[in-house]
Write a protein that holds these residues in place. Structure first.
Motif, short mmCIF file in Angstrom:
data_model
loop_
_atom_site.label_atom_id
_atom_site.label_comp_id
_atom_site.label_asym_id
_atom_site.label_seq_id
_atom_site.Cartn_x
_atom_site.Cartn_y
_atom_site.Cartn_z
N GLY A 193 1.22 -1.10 0.15
CA GLY A 193 0.16 -0.49 0.44
C GLY A 193 0.76 1.06 0.19
N LEU A 194 0.08 2.76 0.16
CA LEU A 194 0.89 3.99 0.42
C LEU A 194 1.94 3.85 1.97
CD1 LEU A 194 -2.20 6.00 -0.87
CD2 LEU A 194 -0.04 5.36 -2.19
N ALA A 195 2.74 4.74 1.32
CA ALA A 195 3.10 5.08 2.89
C ALA A 195 3.01 6.21 3.48
CB ALA A 195 5.32 5.13 2.20
N PHE A 196 2.95 5.48 4.57
CA PHE A 196 2.18 7.04 5.87
C PHE A 196 3.00 6.81 6.55
CE2 PHE A 196 -2.66 7.42 7.38
CZ PHE A 196 -2.17 8.69 7.11
N LEU A 197 3.56 8.23 7.03
CA LEU A 197 4.35 8.31 7.72
C LEU A 197 3.80 9.21 9.16
CD1 LEU A 197 7.31 8.83 9.37
CD2 LEU A 197 7.34 10.81 8.31
N VAL A 198 3.53 8.98 10.04
CA VAL A 198 3.40 9.22 11.54
C VAL A 198 4.09 9.09 12.71
CG1 VAL A 198 1.58 9.09 12.74
CG2 VAL A 198 0.83 8.73 10.52
N ARG A 199 4.29 10.89 13.93
CA ARG A 199 5.19 10.75 14.22
C ARG A 199 4.70 11.71 15.65
NH1 ARG A 199 8.50 7.48 15.30
NH2 ARG A 199 8.90 9.45 16.40
N ALA A 200 4.32 11.15 16.73
CA ALA A 200 4.16 12.64 17.97
C ALA A 200 5.39 12.76 18.30
CB ALA A 200 3.23 11.30 18.67
N GLU A 201 5.79 13.70 18.64
CA GLU A 201 6.85 14.86 19.38
C GLU A 201 6.69 15.45 20.10
OE1 GLU A 201 9.96 15.53 16.58
OE2 GLU A 201 9.46 14.06 15.11
N SER A 202 6.96 15.83 21.16
CA SER A 202 7.12 17.02 21.88
C SER A 202 8.14 18.38 22.06
CB SER A 202 7.02 16.76 23.65
OG SER A 202 7.54 17.85 24.27
N LYS A 203 7.48 19.46 21.39
CA LYS A 203 8.80 20.82 21.48
C LYS A 203 8.56 21.71 22.78
CE LYS A 203 9.40 18.95 17.27
NZ LYS A 203 10.48 18.97 16.96
N LYS A 204 9.66 21.96 23.00
CA LYS A 204 10.05 22.92 23.83
C LYS A 204 9.15 23.68 24.28
CE LYS A 204 13.72 24.32 26.46
NZ LYS A 204 15.38 25.13 26.54
N ASP A 205 8.76 24.09 25.38
CA ASP A 205 7.75 25.41 25.18
C ASP A 205 6.92 25.50 24.49
OD1 ASP A 205 9.73 25.98 27.28
OD2 ASP A 205 10.28 27.30 25.83
N ARG A 206 6.39 24.62 23.72
CA ARG A 206 4.76 24.59 22.80
C ARG A 206 4.57 23.25 23.33
NH1 ARG A 206 9.64 26.88 20.04
NH2 ARG A 206 8.60 28.47 18.80
N GLY A 207 4.77 22.14 23.40
CA GLY A 207 3.60 21.20 23.61
C GLY A 207 4.05 19.93 22.79
N ASN A 208 3.29 18.90 22.33
CA ASN A 208 3.21 17.80 21.90
C ASN A 208 2.47 17.54 20.56
OD1 ASN A 208 4.96 16.62 24.38
ND2 ASN A 208 2.92 15.75 25.56
N PHE A 209 2.64 17.31 19.90
CA PHE A 209 2.19 17.72 18.89
C PHE A 209 2.29 16.03 17.99
CE2 PHE A 209 3.60 21.29 19.44
CZ PHE A 209 2.63 22.62 19.09
N ILE A 210 1.60 16.09 16.53
CA ILE A 210 1.25 14.73 16.14
C ILE A 210 1.63 15.16 14.85
CG2 ILE A 210 -1.15 14.22 16.42
CD1 ILE A 210 -0.65 11.16 16.09
N TRP A 211 2.16 14.56 13.62
CA TRP A 211 1.93 15.30 12.79
C TRP A 211 1.92 14.11 11.83
CZ3 TRP A 211 6.87 14.38 9.56
CH2 TRP A 211 8.29 13.85 10.20
N GLY A 212 2.12 13.82 10.29
CA GLY A 212 1.74 12.70 9.49
C GLY A 212 2.15 13.16 7.88
#
Length: 178
Positions: A91-110
């Motif tokens: 199938g299609l390649a799907f990249l998903v990451r969850a990361e913390s960025k200092k002074d900004r919070g927790n984010f999920i991106w993909g």
């Protein structure tokens, strides 16, 4: 004394010449990010509220933090940047990451690697919460719900159970975790 002042003035001029853009910043985010790379990059998504950028460096997507001060953009590849790629045999390649960025919070991106236009992404969390986010260039950046504010980065990837990509007719194109 005049010779020392002259040499100091020349030294200062040379330093300013080399570091002018670091001091003065850039007129666009693209230029600020490109200043850190020798190869061409492409900014594909930008979270203006949290000053986060997602860009493509050849085949690697990089998620980083920038500053915007006095109408100028500043970007440095440092510990606040991370680069990832994805591939798939099924199938299609799907990249998903969850990361913390200092002074900004927790984010999920993909990113969904496809030429098909993606309209939106649906993030399904382990606790039953869902977040829907509009696609930008088949990518997304989303601040995680307050529930996950205090989760340490090492555990962030366990906070969600799936991410789904949909087209404009609300048809499922791909699911990150089947």
């Amino acid at each position: 004394m005049k010779k020392i002042l002259f040499v100091s003035g020349i030294a200062l001029a040379i330093v300013l010449l080399f570091f002018w853009n670091d001091i003065r910043g850039y007129s666009t985010l693209d230029k600020a990010v490109q200043s850190q790379w020798k190869t061409p990059i492409e900014v594909v998504n930008n979270d203006e509220a949290n000053k986060l950028v997602l860009y493509l460096d050849q085949t690697q997507y990089v998620f980083g933090v920038y500053r915007f001060t006095n109408g100028r953009y500043y970007y440095k590849n440092d510990s606040q940047s991370s680069g990832w790629t994805a591939s798939s045999d099924n199938g299609l390649a799907f990249l998903v990451r969850a990361e913390s960025k200092k002074d900004r919070g927790n984010f999920i991106w993909g990113v969904l690697y496809t030429e098909l236009p993606i309209e939106k992404f649906l993030i399904e969390y382990e606790n039953g919460e869902n977040q829907e986010v509009e696609s930008v260039n088949n990518t997304f950046i989303m601040k995680m719900p307050k529930t996950y504010e205090d989760v340490q980065e090492v555990n962030l990837m366990t906070t969600f159970k799936n991410v789904k990509a949909f087209d404009r007719d609300n048809r499922l194109i791909e699911s990150w975790r089947n």
